[in-house]
Design an enzyme around this catalytic site. Structure first.
Site, PDB file in Angstrom:
ATOM      1  N   ASP A  12       3.273 -17.126  15.428  1.00 16.65           N
ATOM      2  CA  ASP A  12       2.455 -15.925  15.477  1.00 16.65           C
ATOM      3  C   ASP A  12       2.829 -14.823  14.287  1.00 16.65           C
ATOM      4  OD1 ASP A  12       4.734 -15.196  17.015  1.00 16.65           O
ATOM      5  OD2 ASP A  12       3.629 -14.397  18.636  1.00 16.65           O
ATOM      6  N   GLU A  44       6.225 -13.559  14.793  1.00 19.18           N
ATOM      7  CA  GLU A  44       7.401 -12.890  15.472  1.00 19.18           C
ATOM      8  C   GLU A  44       8.508 -13.226  14.548  1.00 19.18           C
ATOM      9  OE1 GLU A  44       7.333 -13.217  19.689  1.00 19.18           O
ATOM     10  OE2 GLU A  44       5.292 -12.100  19.692  1.00 19.18           O
ATOM     11  N   GLN A  73       8.252  10.470   3.963  1.00 19.74           N
ATOM     12  CA  GLN A  73       7.513  11.052   5.070  1.00 19.74           C
ATOM     13  C   GLN A  73       8.782  11.868   5.898  1.00 19.74           C
ATOM     14  OE1 GLN A  73       4.780   8.698   7.126  1.00 19.74           O
ATOM     15  NE2 GLN A  73       4.666   7.423   5.469  1.00 19.74           N
ATOM     16  N   HIS A 113      15.706   9.782  -0.342  1.00 19.23           N
ATOM     17  CA  HIS A 113      14.592  10.498  -1.191  1.00 19.23           C
ATOM     18  C   HIS A 113      14.782  12.014  -0.803  1.00 19.23           C
ATOM     19  CE1 HIS A 113      10.739  11.500  -2.949  1.00 19.23           C
ATOM     20  NE2 HIS A 113      10.342  12.195  -1.758  1.00 19.23           N
ATOM     21  N   LYS A 132       4.334  19.852 -12.692  1.00 21.32           N
ATOM     22  CA  LYS A 132       3.219  19.101 -12.474  1.00 21.32           C
ATOM     23  C   LYS A 132       2.501  19.416 -11.109  1.00 21.32           C
ATOM     24  CE  LYS A 132       5.441  15.100 -10.237  1.00 21.32           C
ATOM     25  NZ  LYS A 132       4.798  15.141  -8.662  1.00 21.32           N
ATOM     26  N   ARG A 146       0.185  17.684  -8.159  1.00 19.26           N
ATOM     27  CA  ARG A 146      -0.213  16.467  -7.457  1.00 19.26           C
ATOM     28  C   ARG A 146      -1.262  16.656  -6.583  1.00 19.26           C
ATOM     29  NH1 ARG A 146       1.957  11.524  -6.835  1.00 19.26           N
ATOM     30  NH2 ARG A 146       4.326  12.024  -7.081  1.00 19.26           N
ATOM     31  N   ASP A 167       7.360   4.624  -7.827  1.00 15.37           N
ATOM     32  CA  ASP A 167       6.317   3.695  -7.023  1.00 15.37           C
ATOM     33  C   ASP A 167       5.172   3.438  -8.255  1.00 15.37           C
ATOM     34  OD1 ASP A 167       4.812   2.758  -5.240  1.00 15.37           O
ATOM     35  OD2 ASP A 167       4.849   4.163  -3.972  1.00 15.37           O
ATOM     36  N   THR A 188       3.653   9.366 -12.276  1.00 11.38           N
ATOM     37  CA  THR A 188       4.534  10.454 -12.648  1.00 11.38           C
ATOM     38  C   THR A 188       5.215  10.167 -13.726  1.00 11.38           C
ATOM     39  OG1 THR A 188       4.567  11.279 -10.403  1.00 11.38           O
ATOM     40  CG2 THR A 188       6.237  12.247 -11.909  1.00 11.38           C
TER      41      THR A 188
END
Length: 327
Positions: A43, A45, A103, A136, A199, A201, A229, A233
């Protein structure tokens, strides 16, 4: 293989995200990778089995939480739990690329701070130390209540540019205001001035270049970022630099996330070469002629040795040319 490291209590294990880098790190330390099997139940896991005793050992696990980020993160958490239950003395988590790092704060209402959540999960699972590369956001170090050693990719990238004599007539360019400290670090190594791309965004993964602060006319522009990514940019920035009179544009980053249209954009852009590290394993289809990978294996291997021997890791913040000048 470098000389054998004789402390039998030092063990290094690799999970699935970046086996080639793990091999290089183990070689730099002078140990063989520990035996472990990672497979799945039908499944999906994850099932992990450590196939040697690690009781009382100082264990280092190498895992980038790159794509597929959730699978790699779960693998890491399950491995930490397995090591803790098998009585490892210390569980040192080596994360060349820390996923969810973008984040790192509440930029809008009702947003999660996922970088902190991941830190909590790693600690709760049983990690006793983190070794990370170019987070980051620097404040992520403070999200952990356990020791965190933070290595930098800039010295390695600087070595590449110095080796290829690309520091002559160079200007180091930060693609946004947030990366100025990183650009200044590379500029110090290359003894070059810096410029900044201003810049705006409008939304995630969509970049709009405005103007360039600093003089790039008639110079070789070297852009630096911590990660690339979708490459929006960096490619728009490269075009803006050429339009502003730069003779040629090189780009560099520590983490080549390179998702979605990134490779196509880099191919079509005026970027001459993109210098990246191997913190994230690049599949064959992403290994294009424009991309050059320098390895962080030696750097991270040295860091593991220093940590194991209770020595400071600060000497690793200098580049090779800087060290040669001092000796």
């Amino acid at each position: 293989m470098s000389e054998q490291y004789f402390d039998p209590k030092l063990k290094i294990f690799a999970l699935n995200s970046n086996k080639p880098l793990a091999e290089k790190i183990a070689e730099a330390v002078g140990v063989k990778l520990g035996k472990t099997s990672v497979d799945r139940f039908s499944d999906g896991e994850i099932r992990i089995n450590i196939e040697e005793s690690i009781r009382g050992d100082q264990v280092y696990i190498i895992q980038s939480t790159s794509a597929p980020v959730n699978d790699n993160l779960m693998e890491l958490l399950i491995m930490i739990d397995a090591l803790r239950r098998a009585s490892a003395k210390t569980i040192n988590v080596v994360i060349p690329y820390y996923g969810y790092a973008r984040q790192d704060r509440k930029a809008r209402s009702r947003e999660p701070i996922t970088a902190k959540l991941v830190a909590n999960m790693l600690e709760t699972a049983g990690a006793t130390r983190i070794l990370a590369l170019d987070l980051h956001a620097a404040q992520i170090q403070g999200f952990f209540d356990i020791p965190l050693d933070h290595l930098m990719g800039a010295p390695l990238l600087a070595d590449y540019f110095l080796n290829h004599h690309l520091d002559e007539d160079a200007v180091v360019v930060s693609p946004d205001h947030g990366g100025v400290t990183r650009a200044r670090k590379l500029a110090e190594f290359l003894k070059a001035p810096i410029a900044i791309i201003d810049k705006r965004r409008p939304r995630a993964n969509v970049a709009e270049v405005m103007n360039i602060i600093g003089d790039v006319k008639g110079k070789r522009a070297i852009m630096i970022d911590d990660m690339i990514d979708t490459a929006g940019t960096i490619t728009l920035g490269a075009q803006a630099l050429m339009d502003a009179g730069a003779t040629e544009v090189y780009a560099s980053c520590t983490h080549p996330v390179l998702s979605g249209p990134a490779i196509e954009r880099i191919e079509k852009s005026p970027i001459k070469k993109l210098i990246v590290t191997d913190s994230i394993a690049l599949p064959a289809e992403k290994q294009i002629d424009k991309i050059v990978q320098v390895s962080v294996g030696q750097l991270m291997g040295q860091a593991i040795k220093f940590i194991h021997e209770n020595k400071p890791v600060s000497p690793l913040f200098k580049n090779r040319f800087h060290n040669e000048e001092q000796h």
